[in-house]
Write a protein that holds these residues in place. Structure first.
Motif, PDB file in Angstrom:
ATOM      1  N   ARG A   1       0.824  -1.223   0.000  1.00  7.47           N
ATOM      2  CA  ARG A   1       0.000   0.000   0.000  1.00  7.47           C
ATOM      3  C   ARG A   1       0.851   1.262   0.000  1.00  7.47           C
ATOM      4  NH1 ARG A   1      -0.185  -2.176   4.816  1.00  7.47           N
ATOM      5  NH2 ARG A   1      -2.079  -3.295   4.355  1.00  7.47           N
TER       6      ARG A   1
ATOM      7  N   THR B   1       0.485   5.063   1.638  1.00  9.99           N
ATOM      8  CA  THR B   1      -0.254   5.796   2.660  1.00  9.99           C
ATOM      9  C   THR B   1       0.214   7.246   2.664  1.00  9.99           C
ATOM     10  OG1 THR B   1      -0.237   3.768   3.970  1.00  9.99           O
ATOM     11  CG2 THR B   1      -0.900   5.769   5.099  1.00  9.99           C
TER      12      THR B   1
ATOM     13  N   ARG C   1      -4.502  10.775   5.567  1.00 13.28           N
ATOM     14  CA  ARG C   1      -5.318  11.362   4.502  1.00 13.28           C
ATOM     15  C   ARG C   1      -5.896  10.303   3.579  1.00 13.28           C
ATOM     16  NH1 ARG C   1      -7.373  15.642   5.606  1.00 13.28           N
ATOM     17  NH2 ARG C   1      -7.402  16.388   3.500  1.00 13.28           N
ATOM     18  N   ARG C   2      -5.107   9.302   3.186  1.00 13.18           N
ATOM     19  CA  ARG C   2      -5.608   8.283   2.270  1.00 13.18           C
ATOM     20  C   ARG C   2      -4.680   7.071   2.281  1.00 13.18           C
ATOM     21  NH1 ARG C   2      -4.803  12.494   0.122  1.00 13.18           N
ATOM     22  NH2 ARG C   2      -2.837  13.044  -0.773  1.00 13.18           N
TER      23      ARG C   2
ATOM     24  N   LEU D   1      -3.864   3.841  -0.440  1.00 12.92           N
ATOM     25  CA  LEU D   1      -4.078   3.258  -1.758  1.00 12.92           C
ATOM     26  C   LEU D   1      -3.510   1.845  -1.743  1.00 12.92           C
ATOM     27  CD1 LEU D   1      -4.878   3.559  -4.765  1.00 12.92           C
ATOM     28  CD2 LEU D   1      -2.562   4.390  -5.157  1.00 12.92           C
TER      29      LEU D   1
ATOM     30  N   GLY E   1      -4.207  12.551  -4.225  1.00 11.61           N
ATOM     31  CA  GLY E   1      -4.329  11.104  -4.366  1.00 11.61           C
ATOM     32  C   GLY E   1      -3.938  10.658  -5.757  1.00 11.61           C
ATOM     33  N   ARG E   2      -4.579   9.613  -6.241  1.00 10.17           N
ATOM     34  CA  ARG E   2      -4.247   9.060  -7.561  1.00 10.17           C
ATOM     35  C   ARG E   2      -4.709   9.999  -8.669  1.00 10.17           C
ATOM     36  NH1 ARG E   2      -5.405   3.059  -9.943  1.00 10.17           N
ATOM     37  NH2 ARG E   2      -4.230   3.422 -11.839  1.00 10.17           N
TER      38      ARG E   2
ATOM     39  N   LEU F   1     -11.507  16.299  -3.737  1.00 10.79           N
ATOM     40  CA  LEU F   1     -12.317  15.787  -2.642  1.00 10.79           C
ATOM     41  C   LEU F   1     -13.223  16.852  -2.029  1.00 10.79           C
ATOM     42  CD1 LEU F   1      -9.566  13.697  -0.878  1.00 10.79           C
ATOM     43  CD2 LEU F   1     -11.377  12.874  -2.369  1.00 10.79           C
TER      44      LEU F   1
END
Length: 97
Positions: free
Chosen positions: A5, A7, A17-18, A20, A62-63, A71
């Motif tokens: 992952r 992070t 925050r996220r 993936l 993010g991605r 967001l």
């Protein structure tokens, strides 16, 4: 970044925050990650995926994907453009708790 992952944490206070996760059967290759401008390009080899699916791009939101929408928690300037969460990220210090 680890093989299973990626992070991301907020610089100001360490808030998560996220996350993936890598697809099933795939793994991120942190040693092959490269910064390009404001994006981070990350290798994600998958045995049965097309070559273009084996590289992903990430940024502050993010991605990076076509037609991605923010967001909604980013700060916008007077012209409606997104601003960085912190104008000078290297100078950010978390507030005392």
């Amino acid at each position: 970044m680890t093989p299973p992952r990626v992070t991301a944490y907020r610089i100001a206070d360490g808030d998560l925050r996220r996350v993936l996760p890598a697809r099933e059967g795939c793994a991120f290759r942190p040693e092959r990650a490269v910064h390009h401008g404001r994006a981070l390009l990350v290798a994600r080899p998958c045995p049965h995926a097309a070559r273009t699916a084996q590289l992903i791009a990430l940024d502050d939101l993010g991605r990076i994907t076509p037609h991605r929408r923010p967001l909604g928690n980013q700060v916008r300037d007077e012209g409606g453009r997104l601003r960085s969460e912190h104008p000078i990220p290297e100078k950010v210090v978390a507030r005392p708790r």
